[in-house]
Design a protein around this motif. Structure first.
Motif, PDB file in Angstrom:
ATOM      1  N   VAL A   1       0.818  -1.211   0.000  1.00 28.76           N
ATOM      2  CA  VAL A   1       0.000   0.000   0.000  1.00 28.76           C
ATOM      3  C   VAL A   1       0.851   1.260   0.000  1.00 28.76           C
ATOM      4  O   VAL A   1       0.344   2.353  -0.286  1.00 28.76           O
ATOM      5  CB  VAL A   1      -0.961   0.010   1.201  1.00 28.76           C
ATOM      6  CG1 VAL A   1      -1.989  -1.106   1.088  1.00 28.76           C
ATOM      7  CG2 VAL A   1      -0.191  -0.095   2.515  1.00 28.76           C
ATOM      8  N   THR A   2       2.144   1.157   0.324  1.00 22.69           N
ATOM      9  CA  THR A   2       3.014   2.327   0.246  1.00 22.69           C
ATOM     10  C   THR A   2       3.376   2.660  -1.196  1.00 22.69           C
ATOM     11  O   THR A   2       3.846   3.767  -1.471  1.00 22.69           O
ATOM     12  CB  THR A   2       4.297   2.097   1.053  1.00 22.69           C
ATOM     13  OG1 THR A   2       5.026   0.987   0.503  1.00 22.69           O
ATOM     14  CG2 THR A   2       3.968   1.814   2.511  1.00 22.69           C
ATOM     15  N   LYS A   3       3.148   1.715  -2.110  1.00 18.69           N
ATOM     16  CA  LYS A   3       3.423   1.936  -3.530  1.00 18.69           C
ATOM     17  C   LYS A   3       2.149   1.993  -4.358  1.00 18.69           C
ATOM     18  O   LYS A   3       2.070   2.737  -5.333  1.00 18.69           O
ATOM     19  CB  LYS A   3       4.338   0.826  -4.061  1.00 18.69           C
ATOM     20  CG  LYS A   3       5.700   0.768  -3.377  1.00 18.69           C
ATOM     21  CD  LYS A   3       6.534  -0.382  -3.911  1.00 18.69           C
ATOM     22  CE  LYS A   3       7.893  -0.444  -3.213  1.00 18.69           C
ATOM     23  NZ  LYS A   3       8.712  -1.581  -3.691  1.00 18.69           N
ATOM     24  N   THR A   4       1.165   1.190  -3.989  1.00 19.55           N
ATOM     25  CA  THR A   4      -0.121   1.173  -4.683  1.00 19.55           C
ATOM     26  C   THR A   4      -1.222   1.493  -3.677  1.00 19.55           C
ATOM     27  O   THR A   4      -1.460   0.703  -2.763  1.00 19.55           O
ATOM     28  CB  THR A   4      -0.391  -0.195  -5.326  1.00 19.55           C
ATOM     29  OG1 THR A   4       0.691  -0.543  -6.188  1.00 19.55           O
ATOM     30  CG2 THR A   4      -1.679  -0.172  -6.124  1.00 19.55           C
ATOM     31  N   PRO A   5      -1.906   2.631  -3.783  1.00 17.42           N
ATOM     32  CA  PRO A   5      -2.955   2.975  -2.826  1.00 17.42           C
ATOM     33  C   PRO A   5      -4.064   1.923  -2.811  1.00 17.42           C
ATOM     34  O   PRO A   5      -4.329   1.266  -3.835  1.00 17.42           O
ATOM     35  CB  PRO A   5      -3.479   4.325  -3.344  1.00 17.42           C
ATOM     36  CG  PRO A   5      -2.368   4.871  -4.182  1.00 17.42           C
ATOM     37  CD  PRO A   5      -1.690   3.690  -4.790  1.00 17.42           C
TER      38      PRO A   5
ATOM     39  N   MET B   1     -15.545   2.921  -2.775  1.00 17.23           N
ATOM     40  CA  MET B   1     -16.130   2.039  -3.792  1.00 17.23           C
ATOM     41  C   MET B   1     -17.653   2.157  -3.784  1.00 17.23           C
ATOM     42  O   MET B   1     -18.295   2.092  -4.835  1.00 17.23           O
ATOM     43  CB  MET B   1     -15.705   0.591  -3.542  1.00 17.23           C
ATOM     44  CG  MET B   1     -14.233   0.304  -3.798  1.00 17.23           C
ATOM     45  SD  MET B   1     -13.789  -1.421  -3.470  1.00 17.23           S
ATOM     46  CE  MET B   1     -14.720  -2.273  -4.756  1.00 17.23           C
ATOM     47  N   LYS B   2     -18.243   2.323  -2.595  1.00 17.55           N
ATOM     48  CA  LYS B   2     -19.692   2.505  -2.524  1.00 17.55           C
ATOM     49  C   LYS B   2     -20.125   3.787  -3.220  1.00 17.55           C
ATOM     50  O   LYS B   2     -21.147   3.821  -3.916  1.00 17.55           O
ATOM     51  CB  LYS B   2     -20.134   2.533  -1.056  1.00 17.55           C
ATOM     52  CG  LYS B   2     -19.917   1.234  -0.308  1.00 17.55           C
ATOM     53  CD  LYS B   2     -20.389   1.369   1.132  1.00 17.55           C
ATOM     54  CE  LYS B   2     -20.158   0.088   1.908  1.00 17.55           C
ATOM     55  NZ  LYS B   2     -20.594   0.220   3.337  1.00 17.55           N
ATOM     56  N   ILE B   3     -19.333   4.850  -3.040  1.00 19.04           N
ATOM     57  CA  ILE B   3     -19.668   6.124  -3.683  1.00 19.04           C
ATOM     58  C   ILE B   3     -19.608   5.988  -5.201  1.00 19.04           C
ATOM     59  O   ILE B   3     -20.405   6.604  -5.925  1.00 19.04           O
ATOM     60  CB  ILE B   3     -18.706   7.220  -3.180  1.00 19.04           C
ATOM     61  CG1 ILE B   3     -18.868   7.414  -1.673  1.00 19.04           C
ATOM     62  CG2 ILE B   3     -18.931   8.532  -3.919  1.00 19.04           C
ATOM     63  CD1 ILE B   3     -17.886   8.394  -1.066  1.00 19.04           C
TER      64      ILE B   3
ATOM     65  N   ILE C   1      -7.269   2.114  -2.927  1.00 18.81           N
ATOM     66  CA  ILE C   1      -8.376   2.307  -3.861  1.00 18.81           C
ATOM     67  C   ILE C   1      -8.035   1.765  -5.241  1.00 18.81           C
ATOM     68  O   ILE C   1      -8.909   1.261  -5.964  1.00 18.81           O
ATOM     69  CB  ILE C   1      -8.763   3.810  -3.924  1.00 18.81           C
ATOM     70  CG1 ILE C   1     -10.030   4.004  -4.752  1.00 18.81           C
ATOM     71  CG2 ILE C   1      -7.604   4.642  -4.428  1.00 18.81           C
ATOM     72  CD1 ILE C   1     -11.231   3.263  -4.262  1.00 18.81           C
ATOM     73  N   LYS C   2      -6.757   1.837  -5.632  1.00 20.87           N
ATOM     74  CA  LYS C   2      -6.350   1.277  -6.918  1.00 20.87           C
ATOM     75  C   LYS C   2      -6.246  -0.240  -6.839  1.00 20.87           C
ATOM     76  O   LYS C   2      -6.627  -0.947  -7.778  1.00 20.87           O
ATOM     77  CB  LYS C   2      -5.010   1.866  -7.347  1.00 20.87           C
ATOM     78  CG  LYS C   2      -5.073   3.327  -7.752  1.00 20.87           C
ATOM     79  CD  LYS C   2      -3.734   3.801  -8.297  1.00 20.87           C
ATOM     80  CE  LYS C   2      -3.817   5.254  -8.760  1.00 20.87           C
ATOM     81  NZ  LYS C   2      -2.508   5.724  -9.306  1.00 20.87           N
ATOM     82  N   ALA C   3      -5.725  -0.754  -5.735  1.00 15.25           N
ATOM     83  CA  ALA C   3      -5.588  -2.202  -5.587  1.00 15.25           C
ATOM     84  C   ALA C   3      -6.953  -2.887  -5.555  1.00 15.25           C
ATOM     85  O   ALA C   3      -7.117  -3.984  -6.111  1.00 15.25           O
ATOM     86  CB  ALA C   3      -4.792  -2.522  -4.325  1.00 15.25           C
TER      87      ALA C   3
END
Length: 397
Positions: free
Chosen positions: A249-253, A290-292, A255-257
């Motif tokens: 998560v320090t490289k890929t946020p 993701m819900k939004i 929300i993207k993962a």
């Protein structure tokens, strides 16, 4: 005295010159050797980094292997070198370039056009099998000899002796082993890629071929949590799962993962968060996002592997107060497969400053309501029948 012979002046100067030369050599020679060694070390490091950057393997340097290790190229015993945290290859520094060309790493997608989900064959690599592993043919222990020996499939983790390896095993289809219900097969991603080109989105029909128990797992680990224990966990999860399922998560946020969930059937994915309460909150915020976006059908269930300190949420949910490697990663995956889902209340609190000339934006906080104290009031009629219930929330944490 008149009979004594005095040394010539040039002899004293010659002796002093030898002393100066010896002193310079004793001082400058170690400096020169140290400089030359550091220069060679820098060149080797640049060469390794260049190989790491261009390679499809996930090479990592190590100064000392934790158990007896043998180079997969020269078969010599090595104490330090490099290892791939995806397929598990281990090589000496001098054999790194040969190993990179000779051996293939895990493929997250199949290169061929085969669209069958059972098209995967075993991917065997030789040597350095896990301790206490047993041959699938003769059921005897593997890796017990002090040399490069025996084979391991990098997908299903099955092991087999050199003498038990047969052509039928080499061409046998791989069933992905114990964690088949957590692994996203490369053939599945190949089929998804083709379906998206054809503008088809019926992923459930495709996933039905993998069975009703298929609940693919996405691992989101914070490599900085738990005194950098997360970095080691990333490699162990990549070895047991498809590397495309494991994110730092320090490289890929997050929300993207989590967009990987949109390539899976509705409500089938699970997420394992490796980190502290801050990392868990970060992932849960991404789930709310993701819900939004209208992706409620793809929202996964979240499990926690607590790292570091202050893991109140994971302790409340039954995942413990902290993980320090006391159980193997394989057991962590078994716990995720056997876990039951529960609902968690999440509140959003908005704090605003009162006043007519308030120019500050209101602050918004998210609260995880995992423990509450409540007063319950029951109103009864004359016959003792309950006619109303009033619940008053006293305190929430």
């Amino acid at each position: 005295m008149e009979g004594e012979q005095r040394p010539a002046p040039y002899q004293g100067l010659f002796a002093d010159g030898h002393l100066v030369l010896y002193t310079l050599c004793s001082v400058l020679l170690p400096v020169f050797i140290t400089f030359w060694c550091s220069l060679q070390r820098s060149r080797r490091q640049l060469h390794r980094r260049d190989i790491f950057r261009k390679s499809k393997h996930g090479w990592r340097d190590t100064d000392l292997f934790s158990h007896p290790t043998y180079c997969c190229v020269c078969a010599q015993h090595i104490l330090q070198g490099a290892f791939c945290d995806c397929c598990g290859l281990r090589v000496d520094e001098g054999c790194l370039k040969k190993a990179d060309k000779r051996f293939h790493c895990k493929e997250i997608m199949l290169k061929n056009d085969s669209r069958a989900l059972d098209a995967m064959h075993h991917h065997w690599i030789r040597g350095n099998v896990p301790l206490c592993s047993y041959c699938v043919v003769c059921k005897q222990q593997c890796g017990s000899q002090p040399k490069l020996c025996d084979y391991r499939c990098i997908w299903c983790q099955k092991t087999v002796h050199d003498e038990c390896m047969k052509s039928s095993l080499r061409n046998e289809k791989c069933d992905f082993g114990e964690f088949r219900n957590l692994i996203i097969p490369p053939s599945y991603l190949t089929c998804i890629n083709q379906m998206r080109k054809d503008k088809k989105t019926d992923y459930a029909m495709l996933a039905s071929k993998l069975g009703k128990q298929w609940t693919p797992l996405i691992v989101l680990a914070n490599s900085r949590s738990g005194t950098n224990m997360g970095e080691g966990l990333l490699g162990e999860f990549r070895i047991l799962l498809n590397p495309v399922q494991v994110f730092d998560v320090t490289k890929t946020p997050p929300i993207k993962a989590l967009q990987l969930c949109t390539l899976l059937p509705f409500h089938s994915a699970r997420v394992l968060v490796c980190g502290g309460d801050g990392t868990v909150g970060w992932v849960l915020d991404a789930v709310d996002e993701m819900k939004i976006k209208g992706q409620e059908k793809y929202i996964p269930q979240v499990a926690v592997l607590p790292l570091g300190t202050g893991n109140d949420l994971s302790n409340t949910l039954g995942w413990g107060t902290g993980y320090a490697g006391e159980i193997p990663v394989a057991q962590v995956l078994r716990n995720v497969m056997e876990a039951d889902g529960i609902k968690l209340d999440r509140w959003k609190v908005q704090v605003t400053n009162k006043g007519y000339y308030n120019l500050r934006k209101p602050k918004e906080f998210t609260m995880n309501n995992y423990f509450s104290l409540m007063d319950v009031y029951l109103q009864q009629d004359e016959g003792g029948k309950i006619i109303s219930i009033l619940i008053h929330d006293v305190a929430t944490w």
